[in-house]
Design a protein around this motif. Structure first.
Motif, PDB file in Angstrom:
ATOM      1  N   ARG A  49      39.692  48.833  42.669  1.00 11.49           N
ATOM      2  CA  ARG A  49      40.870  48.019  43.003  1.00 11.49           C
ATOM      3  C   ARG A  49      40.616  47.213  44.263  1.00 11.49           C
ATOM      4  O   ARG A  49      40.042  47.719  45.234  1.00 11.49           O
ATOM      5  CB  ARG A  49      42.095  48.911  43.215  1.00 11.49           C
ATOM      6  N   GLN A  91      40.918  45.719  39.031  1.00 11.64           N
ATOM      7  CA  GLN A  91      42.314  46.048  39.302  1.00 11.64           C
ATOM      8  C   GLN A  91      42.733  45.423  40.632  1.00 11.64           C
ATOM      9  O   GLN A  91      41.928  45.289  41.544  1.00 11.64           O
ATOM     10  CB  GLN A  91      42.498  47.556  39.373  1.00 11.64           C
ATOM     11  N   ASN A 111      44.339  43.178  33.770  1.00  7.57           N
ATOM     12  CA  ASN A 111      44.996  44.118  34.680  1.00  7.57           C
ATOM     13  C   ASN A 111      46.344  43.565  35.121  1.00  7.57           C
ATOM     14  O   ASN A 111      46.501  42.361  35.293  1.00  7.57           O
ATOM     15  CB  ASN A 111      44.093  44.377  35.892  1.00  7.57           C
TER      16      ASN A 111
END
Length: 399
Positions: free
Chosen positions: A310, A334, A166
């Motif tokens: 995330r 992420q 990522n």
């Protein structure tokens, strides 16, 4: 000298997103906010009182301009009735007061929450800029520019390093403790034009508009804290706050803040329903590595692929810390990194840790029990002990 705040967009995005949610969900809430300096200062902040008073007068004379409203109205998550509210909004000077008690500067905002919650970031930016005007600006800016160039060069080297799964994504979160408004503008413009591959936005709505970059932000502690006083069972205040956020934004602004009563208590409420609906989590206290591991383990326990989520780190970061965290987690989930003071006030001067926090809502105390003990804030020790008991949190050990 012109006022420090000349546009009501010169604040963090999450003030607007929380403001809209509170206007729609709990418009009757009465609130109290208190300014606190957590660190030693080079001179007594009380000396700034006359200048603070003048800046508050100027702030309370401002209105949102048609251009401001057009920009906010163009954000897909802002609703037309909230924009209409802002169209007629003006800060009321009677709702905020500043005074000196010896060497201590006091600032208190008290009134309907939808009329006083917006003061926070402006007040912090005002006090910080007034404080740093007492230092050698020429020397500070020269050192700041030298350090800024070093950060930009460091980011450019990322292109030559091994890539993880990522990407590295950096945000400016530096409104409240910036050296000055002009310096934040210079910093954000430099990152936006020279490191656009990694620099993905700013929390400052004015700069996001002016530079055509993404405004960043969702919620802060005050939003969740206010639900401690909304008539729900105290044990359920996080659940109620998260549910209202889901209903308000319907999938937008999906990063939840985890440390109002600590990460463990948050995860106990963050069940599969919320874990699937929210895009991710934001770290703001405690060991970031332990926090990240807990977050990933929680998603895995719920059989949710962490790669679809995330983690946003925002607690006292500098670029080196952010890059170290990136190396630890970027192959698994992420990431985003919000850097504040060390982007917008890295001038070779000793910074100060100032906050303006929600202390009461609807006449009762509210609290944040941080995973970093120094960040816990509550004026009522009895309530703080009760909140710890409700969530099964250990009482602090007296020393």
């Amino acid at each position: 000298m012109a006022p420090i705040i000349t546009s009501l967009l010169d604040t963090d995005l999450y003030k607007f997103t929380m403001w809209q949610a509170m206007l729609h969900r709990n418009p009757q809430t009465e609130a109290e906010y208190e300014f606190v300096c957590r660190t030693k200062t080079a001179f007594p902040l009380a000396e700034l009182l006359p200048e603070v008073e003048r800046e508050l007068d100027a702030l309370c004379a401002l209105r949102f301009t048609p251009e401001d409203l057009a920009y906010l109205g163009g954000l897909r998550f802002m609703k037309s009735d909230f924009i209409d509210f802002l169209r007629i909004f003006q800060f009321q000077r009677a709702f905020i007061r500043a005074w000196a008690d010896g060497d201590t500067l006091h600032i208190e905002a008290k009134g309907p929450q939808v009329h006083v919650m917006g003061f926070e970031i402006y007040v912090l930016a005002i006090v910080n800029e007034l404080y740093f005007r007492r230092f050698d600006a020429e020397a500070a800016l020269a050192e700041g520019r030298r350090r800024l160039a070093g950060k930009i060069e460091r980011l450019r080297h990322l292109a030559c390093e091994a890539r993880l799964r990522n990407p590295f994504e950096l945000f400016d979160f530096g409104v409240r403790r910036r050296f000055s408004g002009a310096w934040q503008r210079e910093v954000v413009q430099a990152f936006a034009t020279q490191t656009a591959q990694w620099f993905k936005g700013t929390s400052n709505v004015l700069l996001a508009r002016d530079f055509g970059i993404v405004p960043i932000g969702t919620m802060a502690h005050e939003y969740l804290q206010s639900y401690q006083a909304q008539g729900v069972r105290l044990r359920d205040f996080q659940i109620a706050a998260l549910e209202d956020w889901v209903q308000e934004y319907r999938g937008d602004l999906g990063v939840a803040l985890t440390d109002t009563v600590g990460m463990d208590a948050f995860l106990a409420d963050f069940d599969m329903y919320f874990a699937k609906l929210f895009d991710g989590l934001r770290h703001d206290s405690g060991d970031p590595y332990a926090w990240g591991e807990k977050a990933i383990a929680h998603y895995q326990k719920l059989r949710i692929d962490p790669q679809a989520k995330r983690l946003v780190f925002s607690d006292g970061l500098d670029l080196d810390t952010a890059l170290a965290l990136y190396q630890r987690f970027a192959d698994r989930i992420q990431l985003g990194f919000g850097i504040g003071t060390r982007l917008t006030n890295d001038m070779g001067l000793e910074t100060i840790n100032i906050v303006m926090k929600l202390t009461h809502a609807n006449g009762q105390p509210v609290a944040k029990i941080s995973d970093s003990p120094g960040k816990t804030l509550c004026n009522d020790e009895t309530y703080l002990a009760y909140l710890r008991q409700v969530f099964g949190l250990a009482q602090p050990v007296a020393v």
